[in-house]
Design a protein around this motif. Structure first.
Motif, PDB file in Angstrom:
ATOM      1  N   ASP A  30       0.843  -1.206   0.000  1.00  0.00           N
ATOM      2  CA  ASP A  30       0.000   0.000   0.000  1.00  0.00           C
ATOM      3  C   ASP A  30       0.878   1.256   0.000  1.00  0.00           C
ATOM      4  O   ASP A  30       0.638   2.203  -0.753  1.00  0.00           O
ATOM      5  CB  ASP A  30      -0.899   0.038   1.236  1.00  0.00           C
ATOM      6  CG  ASP A  30      -1.868  -1.120   1.317  1.00  0.00           C
ATOM      7  OD1 ASP A  30      -2.386  -1.520   0.259  1.00  0.00           O
ATOM      8  OD2 ASP A  30      -2.110  -1.622   2.433  1.00  0.00           O
ATOM      9  N   LEU A  31       1.896   1.252   0.877  1.00  0.00           N
ATOM     10  CA  LEU A  31       2.752   2.439   1.012  1.00  0.00           C
ATOM     11  C   LEU A  31       3.477   2.727  -0.293  1.00  0.00           C
ATOM     12  O   LEU A  31       3.676   3.878  -0.671  1.00  0.00           O
ATOM     13  CB  LEU A  31       3.770   2.220   2.142  1.00  0.00           C
ATOM     14  CG  LEU A  31       3.146   2.145   3.543  1.00  0.00           C
ATOM     15  CD1 LEU A  31       4.167   1.622   4.548  1.00  0.00           C
ATOM     16  CD2 LEU A  31       2.628   3.511   3.971  1.00  0.00           C
ATOM     17  N   LEU A  32       3.827   1.660  -1.000  1.00  0.00           N
ATOM     18  CA  LEU A  32       4.530   1.797  -2.271  1.00  0.00           C
ATOM     19  C   LEU A  32       3.703   2.600  -3.282  1.00  0.00           C
ATOM     20  O   LEU A  32       4.239   3.365  -4.079  1.00  0.00           O
ATOM     21  CB  LEU A  32       4.795   0.395  -2.815  1.00  0.00           C
ATOM     22  CG  LEU A  32       5.504   0.293  -4.144  1.00  0.00           C
ATOM     23  CD1 LEU A  32       6.949   0.707  -3.968  1.00  0.00           C
ATOM     24  CD2 LEU A  32       5.405  -1.108  -4.697  1.00  0.00           C
ATOM     25  N   LEU A  33       2.384   2.411  -3.246  1.00  0.00           N
ATOM     26  CA  LEU A  33       1.513   3.030  -4.254  1.00  0.00           C
ATOM     27  C   LEU A  33       0.846   4.311  -3.757  1.00  0.00           C
ATOM     28  O   LEU A  33       0.094   4.942  -4.494  1.00  0.00           O
ATOM     29  CB  LEU A  33       0.445   2.024  -4.697  1.00  0.00           C
ATOM     30  CG  LEU A  33       1.029   0.885  -5.548  1.00  0.00           C
ATOM     31  CD1 LEU A  33       0.052  -0.268  -5.677  1.00  0.00           C
ATOM     32  CD2 LEU A  33       1.427   1.398  -6.921  1.00  0.00           C
ATOM     33  N   ALA A  34       1.118   4.672  -2.499  1.00  0.00           N
ATOM     34  CA  ALA A  34       0.451   5.860  -1.950  1.00  0.00           C
ATOM     35  C   ALA A  34       0.796   7.116  -2.743  1.00  0.00           C
ATOM     36  O   ALA A  34      -0.032   8.018  -2.880  1.00  0.00           O
ATOM     37  CB  ALA A  34       0.832   6.037  -0.481  1.00  0.00           C
TER      38      ALA A  34
ATOM     39  N   LEU B 213     -12.883   3.482   2.538  1.00  0.00           N
ATOM     40  CA  LEU B 213     -13.066   4.493   1.489  1.00  0.00           C
ATOM     41  C   LEU B 213     -13.768   5.744   2.007  1.00  0.00           C
ATOM     42  O   LEU B 213     -13.787   6.774   1.333  1.00  0.00           O
ATOM     43  CB  LEU B 213     -13.857   3.908   0.306  1.00  0.00           C
ATOM     44  CG  LEU B 213     -13.140   2.815  -0.495  1.00  0.00           C
ATOM     45  CD1 LEU B 213     -14.028   2.293  -1.617  1.00  0.00           C
ATOM     46  CD2 LEU B 213     -11.817   3.345  -1.063  1.00  0.00           C
ATOM     47  N   ALA B 214     -14.381   5.650   3.193  1.00  0.00           N
ATOM     48  CA  ALA B 214     -15.027   6.829   3.801  1.00  0.00           C
ATOM     49  C   ALA B 214     -14.080   7.527   4.765  1.00  0.00           C
ATOM     50  O   ALA B 214     -14.458   8.495   5.416  1.00  0.00           O
ATOM     51  CB  ALA B 214     -16.302   6.402   4.528  1.00  0.00           C
TER      52      ALA B 214
ATOM     53  N   MET C 237     -10.251   9.584   0.426  1.00  0.00           N
ATOM     54  CA  MET C 237      -9.910   8.297  -0.173  1.00  0.00           C
ATOM     55  C   MET C 237     -10.677   8.045  -1.469  1.00  0.00           C
ATOM     56  O   MET C 237     -10.213   7.320  -2.336  1.00  0.00           O
ATOM     57  CB  MET C 237     -10.188   7.151   0.810  1.00  0.00           C
ATOM     58  CG  MET C 237      -9.416   7.231   2.120  1.00  0.00           C
ATOM     59  SD  MET C 237      -7.652   7.608   1.949  1.00  0.00           S
ATOM     60  CE  MET C 237      -7.056   6.204   1.063  1.00  0.00           C
ATOM     61  N   MET C 238     -11.883   8.608  -1.598  1.00  0.00           N
ATOM     62  CA  MET C 238     -12.658   8.365  -2.819  1.00  0.00           C
ATOM     63  C   MET C 238     -13.541   9.559  -3.145  1.00  0.00           C
ATOM     64  O   MET C 238     -14.137  10.167  -2.255  1.00  0.00           O
ATOM     65  CB  MET C 238     -13.543   7.124  -2.669  1.00  0.00           C
ATOM     66  CG  MET C 238     -14.325   6.836  -3.953  1.00  0.00           C
ATOM     67  SD  MET C 238     -15.270   5.317  -3.889  1.00  0.00           S
ATOM     68  CE  MET C 238     -16.520   5.759  -2.708  1.00  0.00           C
ATOM     69  N   ALA C 239     -13.637   9.853  -4.441  1.00  0.00           N
ATOM     70  CA  ALA C 239     -14.530  10.901  -4.929  1.00  0.00           C
ATOM     71  C   ALA C 239     -15.155  10.430  -6.235  1.00  0.00           C
ATOM     72  O   ALA C 239     -14.506   9.735  -7.024  1.00  0.00           O
ATOM     73  CB  ALA C 239     -13.752  12.203  -5.158  1.00  0.00           C
TER      74      ALA C 239
ATOM     75  N   ALA D 231      -5.502   3.147  -0.797  1.00  0.00           N
ATOM     76  CA  ALA D 231      -6.618   2.363  -0.256  1.00  0.00           C
ATOM     77  C   ALA D 231      -6.693   0.986  -0.881  1.00  0.00           C
ATOM     78  O   ALA D 231      -6.951  -0.006  -0.197  1.00  0.00           O
ATOM     79  CB  ALA D 231      -7.944   3.103  -0.471  1.00  0.00           C
ATOM     80  N   VAL D 232      -6.473   0.908  -2.206  1.00  0.00           N
ATOM     81  CA  VAL D 232      -6.813  -0.346  -2.878  1.00  0.00           C
ATOM     82  C   VAL D 232      -6.274  -0.362  -4.302  1.00  0.00           C
ATOM     83  O   VAL D 232      -6.025   0.687  -4.894  1.00  0.00           O
ATOM     84  CB  VAL D 232      -8.358  -0.516  -2.876  1.00  0.00           C
ATOM     85  CG1 VAL D 232      -9.026   0.496  -3.798  1.00  0.00           C
ATOM     86  CG2 VAL D 232      -8.770  -1.935  -3.232  1.00  0.00           C
ATOM     87  N   ASP D 233      -6.082  -1.583  -4.856  1.00  0.00           N
ATOM     88  CA  ASP D 233      -5.690  -1.735  -6.256  1.00  0.00           C
ATOM     89  C   ASP D 233      -6.947  -1.832  -7.130  1.00  0.00           C
ATOM     90  O   ASP D 233      -8.071  -1.753  -6.636  1.00  0.00           O
ATOM     91  CB  ASP D 233      -4.771  -2.953  -6.442  1.00  0.00           C
ATOM     92  CG  ASP D 233      -5.390  -4.259  -5.942  1.00  0.00           C
ATOM     93  OD1 ASP D 233      -6.628  -4.327  -5.808  1.00  0.00           O
ATOM     94  OD2 ASP D 233      -4.638  -5.216  -5.693  1.00  0.00           O
TER      95      ASP D 233
END
Length: 446
Positions: free
Chosen positions: A31-35, A84-85, A145-147, A168-170
């Motif tokens: 996760d940290l790699l893709l943040a 995601l919230a 995290m999401m829009a 958050a997620v792939d």
């Protein structure tokens, strides 16, 4: 340029409709790699049913893309998908990014665009303009995290732009959320919801972390970048392959190889020729692969988080481009995929655990630049449920990234929403100067 007056009608936060766990969710090394990728911009287009064409902007009246119904369904979906919230924050003790699951909600924007219709985007590739028009404007440093943005178009159709933070997620997990949200909107309480698994310790590093010496021969942790000269613009284009063309390529590889290996081998060869690389140069094909199935024990199928590592196949340009090399090139790619096992996955996680800068606090944005000329990156969304986002008004007619990542990237996406024809779309982002020759090679060598 497009006559593109997008007016925002409403902007609000949609929170989970029930109580959700309030906790800090620590991120795994993957996760940290893709943040630092920030939010992934995707846009879906939906054609209006014939009857609503008389009043294209009668949004929210219980008709086509009823906003109230979509918000209610999102509030339900966010109960299960509560990260995601939340908001991206820093754990002060560890000085590490985490998701604060605080139920503040996802951003929901409603807009209208009187100047544009869906037909204006037929066959159009990703572009900054597409993102600017239809993807909600979340700043790169935004902790949201999401829009999502629902834009009602002149023709009565809708563009749905989504931006999900990569921390958050792939893609696999993101599509799971959109499938769930749309099913709850379409089927109400009758929707079948497969619950996501939020246990990110499953992909934590070993103690102490250890990288198996063999792992680095196929695992490819870094992307080599170079600055593009300003007089060599990079362009994106969507190229389609019919089911017959895909089948022909697989046959030419001797059969028994995946669509991904066959198409990637063909694209890799054509890129080497189009870029006029020297015969003795070393070239690499890199691609993301999910470790979900190769872990022991396997990850839960609905694990929600990042499960991506990068693999590579390499060779000399002359070996990749020689006339009869296609089966061997596809074999190199298949070979890299076959090497994925629990040890390789664990070594990759441990590698990132050891090399990620601790105390990076906020994610730093990805550096600019294109993939170096000898390298190609192919990202596969094949077999992912990309069209499985039906809110009750039909499946999207097209779906794609709103903006390309950088030159040297190719995305593979299923061609037709029924998935039965075997065709596919390829989103190619490369130097305009080489694109014509690339397409010529692509079709003459089929």
């Amino acid at each position: 340029a497009m006559d593109s007056d997008v007016q925002v009608v409403e902007s609000c936060l949609v929170a989970p409709c029930e109580e959700t766990p309030r906790r800090a969710l620590a991120l795994s090394p993957l996760d940290l790699l893709l943040a630092n990728r920030g939010h992934t911009p995707i846009v879906y287009f939906y054609l209006a049913p014939p009857r609503s064409s008389t009043s294209p902007f009668a949004a929210g009246d219980g008709g086509f893309f009823d906003v109230a119904r979509m918000k209610t369904a999102m509030g339900k979906a966010l109960v299960a998908f509560y990260p995601l919230a939340g908001r991206l924050t820093v754990d002060d003790d560890r000085d590490q990014l985490q998701i604060d699951c605080n139920a503040e909600g996802a951003l929901f924007v409603v807009a209208r665009c009187t100047g544009l219709a869906i037909d204006d985007f037929d066959g159009l590739g990703p572009s900054p303009e597409l993102k600017h028009l239809f993807v909600p404007r979340v700043d790169a440093s935004s902790p949201i995290m999401m829009a999502v943005q629902v834009t009602f178009l002149r023709c009565g159709g809708v563009a749905l732009g989504t931006a999900v933070h990569h921390a958050a997620v792939d893609a696999i997990g993101a599509f799971h959320f959109f499938q769930t949200w749309s099913a709850l909107c379409r089927d109400g309480d009758g929707a079948v919801v497969e619950l996501p698994c939020h246990d990110r310790t499953l992909l934590g590093a070993r103690s102490p972390p250890v990288v198996h010496p063999d792992a680095l021969s196929v695992f490819c942790p870094t992307l080599k970048l170079c600055q593009a000269p300003s007089d060599h613009p990079v362009v994106s284009e969507v190229i389609s392959f019919s089911g017959d063309q895909v089948a022909g390529l697989k046959n030419a590889c001797g059969g028994g190889v995946s669509t991904f290996s066959a198409v990637s081998a063909h694209v890799w060869r054509c890129v080497c020729v189009a870029r006029r690389l020297p015969a003795d140069a070393k070239t690499r094909l890199t691609f993301p692969a999910s470790i979900r199935r190769c872990m022991s024990p396997p990850l839960p199928s609905r694990y929600f988080g990042n499960t991506i590592i990068w693999l590579c196949a390499a060779g000399l340009v002359e070996d990749i481009t020689s006339p009869d090399a296609l089966p061997a090139v596809a074999g190199r790619i298949s070979g890299a995929v076959r090497r994925m096992d629990d040890e390789l996955a664990r070594s990759a996680i441990d590698y990132f655990e050891m090399t990620l800068e601790k105390g990076s606090g906020r994610p730093s944005p990805s550096p600019p630049g294109n993939v170096v000329a000898t390298d190609l990156r192919v990202v596969s969304w094949l077999r992912m449920p990309v069209y499985d986002v039906d809110f009750g008004w039909g499946k999207p007619t097209q779906m794609q990234r709103a903006e390309s990542e950088r030159g040297g990237f190719v995305y593979l996406i299923n061609g037709d929403d029924d998935g039965g024809g075997g065709g596919m779309h390829m989103v190619v982002c490369m130097e305009a100067a080489n694109l014509m020759e690339f397409k010529r090679q692509l079709y003459t060598k089929l």
